[in-house]
Every structure is written in structure tokens, then in C-alpha cells.
Design an enzyme around this catalytic site. Structure first.
Site, mmCIF file in Angstrom:
data_model
loop_
_atom_site.group_PDB
_atom_site.id
_atom_site.type_symbol
_atom_site.label_atom_id
_atom_site.label_comp_id
_atom_site.label_asym_id
_atom_site.label_seq_id
_atom_site.Cartn_x
_atom_site.Cartn_y
_atom_site.Cartn_z
ATOM 1 N N GLY A 194 -0.352 6.876 3.222
ATOM 2 C CA GLY A 194 0.671 7.113 4.238
ATOM 3 C C GLY A 194 0.563 8.457 4.936
ATOM 4 N N GLU B 152 -6.520 4.098 -4.965
ATOM 5 C CA GLU B 152 -5.721 4.682 -3.896
ATOM 6 C C GLU B 152 -5.414 6.141 -4.213
ATOM 7 O OE1 GLU B 152 -3.382 1.492 -1.570
ATOM 8 O OE2 GLU B 152 -2.194 2.055 -3.315
ATOM 9 N N TRP C 143 3.476 -4.330 2.018
ATOM 10 C CA TRP C 143 4.541 -4.016 2.994
ATOM 11 C C TRP C 143 5.565 -3.026 2.469
ATOM 12 C CZ3 TRP C 143 5.892 -9.561 5.212
ATOM 13 C CH2 TRP C 143 4.867 -9.947 6.080
ATOM 14 N N GLY D 149 -1.168 -0.380 3.751
ATOM 15 C CA GLY D 149 0.275 -0.226 3.909
ATOM 16 C C GLY D 149 0.655 -0.245 5.388
HETATM 17 P P1 PGA Z 1 -1.091 3.258 3.663
HETATM 18 O O1 PGA Z 1 -0.556 2.706 2.248
HETATM 19 O O2 PGA Z 1 -2.080 2.272 4.194
HETATM 20 O O3 PGA Z 1 0.161 3.366 4.530
HETATM 21 O O4 PGA Z 1 -1.717 4.595 3.403
HETATM 22 C C1 PGA Z 1 -1.436 2.138 1.331
HETATM 23 C C2 PGA Z 1 -0.721 1.768 0.052
HETATM 24 O O5 PGA Z 1 0.180 2.492 -0.384
HETATM 25 O O6 PGA Z 1 -1.024 0.731 -0.571
#
Ligand code: PGA
Length: 265
Positions: free
Chosen positions: A184, A178, A14, A245
Site C-alpha cells: 500500500g 509481501e 480487497w 490490494g
Molecule cells: P497493495 O496490497 O497491492 O495495495 O500493496 C497488497 C496486499 O496487502 O495484499
């Protein structure tokens, strides 16, 4: 790799979102929505902000989790137990809550707050010493990807942590790949590309530990996962779930993601 033996993980990061009231409201809707379909073949992890951990853990202790494998985690942790570290949160403080996981090495910690591989290793060691399961994030930036340095960057990020875990004989960790450019941005890696990188990470685990540990360790993908693309990631041979996220902030979407993982398990 025998994929079927690794239980899928759907994890909600979150970040700096949700008050205590919003956290409890989310959790109570989540339990309600999954009441009749417990999805017990997946593990669900929620990483609320520190300030909401008390509310979240008290709420979950007072409710029946109705057959769900639902765990809480902290988004970060300092490695010392106490002292003059203004603004930091120690493992002893986190032990007051019913937490299983600690998220460490997230790219926002590395890139915005300057966390180094060495610091992350210290945190991982301390998390294990205090009985938490570290969920360790690794990933390359856009610049590193464009320079074709992805494998080297990941090798470096993984090896220091894996060596420390090996020394502690701790095998029950989780890794999340990631790519920084996918977080994001609404532009995820392709499932094939993510799977390829995750296969390399699994090989690093294999050389640090053993093929057996590499076969068992869960490695997640994270970066712009949403309800339209999660299934394709999960169908790949080496991807064992997602660290989510933006799409995890909305309980309806999060429940869909959990059901998707359950349906391909
Ligand atoms: P996101 O973030 O799903 O908004 O791309 C993932 C994360 O930073 O763990």
C-alpha cells in the site's frame, strides 16, 4: 526451477472494501470483459470481505464462468468451529459458500491485530482440515529489512507453517511474499530482490518437504503491484503471480493484470 509448469495466480485482496452491490457489479464486469478471452492459463482468486461472500458466491454460481479459472476466498478465518469468540468467523460458516482459498497471516492481521505465528499455524491447520487451500502470507517489516533480518524472519514465519502442513501431508498450499514496507505504499520491492527472497522461501519448502514439492509450489509476490510493474515480476524465474490490494479494486486495472499474467504464461 521449471517455471512453465506452475500456473500463474492473480489474486485480489480487497481488504475492507466493497459492499455486496459493489462486489456483484465488479464480478459481472469482470466476466463481461473476459468473455471473449477467457485467459484459462491463469488462476484468478478474489478475496472479498466476509459480508460480500454470500453475494459473490451466489452470483458466480448463477453465471457461467466462461472458461475462467475464477475462485473465491476468505480474507481470514478463526480456527475453532464454533463457540464464544465474538466477532470471529469459523470454517464451518465459510463452508456455506463456494470458497476454495483462505488468506492467512496477512501482515495487516499480524501487525494491526497481533496475530502470532502460533495462531496462524492453528488457522492453517484448521483451513486444511476443512477442505480449504491456505494462501499464506509472509514478509518482513522495514525495520527488520534495515537490520538485515529478512531471511531469518521469513525462515521463522515459514517453518512453523510448513512443519504443520508437512505433518498433515498437505502440499497444495500457496505462499505470498509481501514485504510489509511495500504494501500500500506505492513502493514495490524490485523484481530481482523479490525473486531472490522467493527463491529462499522455495528452498525452505524444499527442506521441509522435498525438492519436488518446492518445484511445484506457487509463490506469489505482493506489495504495490500495478499495471506498470506486474509484468517485470512475472518474468522472474520464481515468481508465480501476484497478491494485489489497491490495484485489484478497479476492475479495468484488474483485468489488465490478468491479461498480463496470461501473456507471460
Ligand atoms: P497493495 O496490497 O497491492 O495495495 O500493496 C497488497 C496486499 O496487502 O495484499
Amino acid at each position: 526451477m521449471e517455471k512453465a509448469k506452475r500456473k500463474k495466480i492473480v489474486a485480489a485482496n480487497w481488504k475492507m472494501n466493497k459492499t455486496c452491490a459493489e462486489t456483484v457489479s465488479f464480478l459481472s464486469k469482470l466476466l463481461y470483459m473476459l468473455e471473449d478471452e477467457p485467459q484459462d492459463n491463469v488462476e484468478i482468486i478474489i478475496f472479498p470481505p466476509f459480508t460480500a461472500l454470500r453475494s459473490a458466491s451466489t452470483f458466480l454460481q448463477s453465471e457461467s464462468k466462461k472458461g475462467l479459472n475464477l475462485y473465491l476466498g476468505a480474507q481470514n478465518m478463526f480456527y475453532k468451529e464454533s463457540g464464544a469468540y465474538t466477532g470471529e468467523i469459523s470454517p464451518i460458516m465459510l463452508k456455506e459458500f463456494d470458497l476454495k482459498f483462505v488468506l492467512l497471516g496477512h501482515s495487516e492481521r499480524r501487525n494491526i491485530f497481533g496475530e502470532t505465528d502460533d495462531l496462524i499455524v492453528q488457522k492453517v491447520k484448521s483451513a486444511v482440515e476443512h477442505g480449504f487451500t491456505p494462501l499464506i502470507c509472509v514478509g518482513e517489516t522495514l525495520e527488520q529489512r534495515e537490520k538485515k533480518e529478512t531471511e531469518e524472519v521469513l525462515r521463522k514465519q515459514c517453518l512453523s507453517v510448513l512443519e504443520a502442513l508437512k505433518e498433515m501431508q498437505f502440499e497444495d498450499f500457496v505462499i505470498a511474499y509481501e514485504p510489509v514496507w511495500a504494501i500500500g505504499t506505492g513502493i514495490p520491492a524490485s523484481p530481482e530482490e523479490a525473486n531472490d527472497v522467493i527463491r529462499h522461501i522455495r528452498a525452505f519448502v524444499g527442506s521441509a518437504f522435498s525438492p519436488e514439492v518446492a518445484r511445484k509450489v506457487r509463490i506469489l509476490y505482493g506489495g504495490s503491484i500495478d499495471t506498470s510493474n506486474f509484468r517485470d515480476f512475472l518474468l522472474e524465474s520464481d515468481i508465480d503471480g501476484g497478491l494485489i490490494g489497491t490495484a485489484s479494486l478497479d476492475v479495468e486495472k484488474f483485468v489488465k493484470l490478468i491479461k498480463t499474467a496470461a501473456s507471460v504464461s
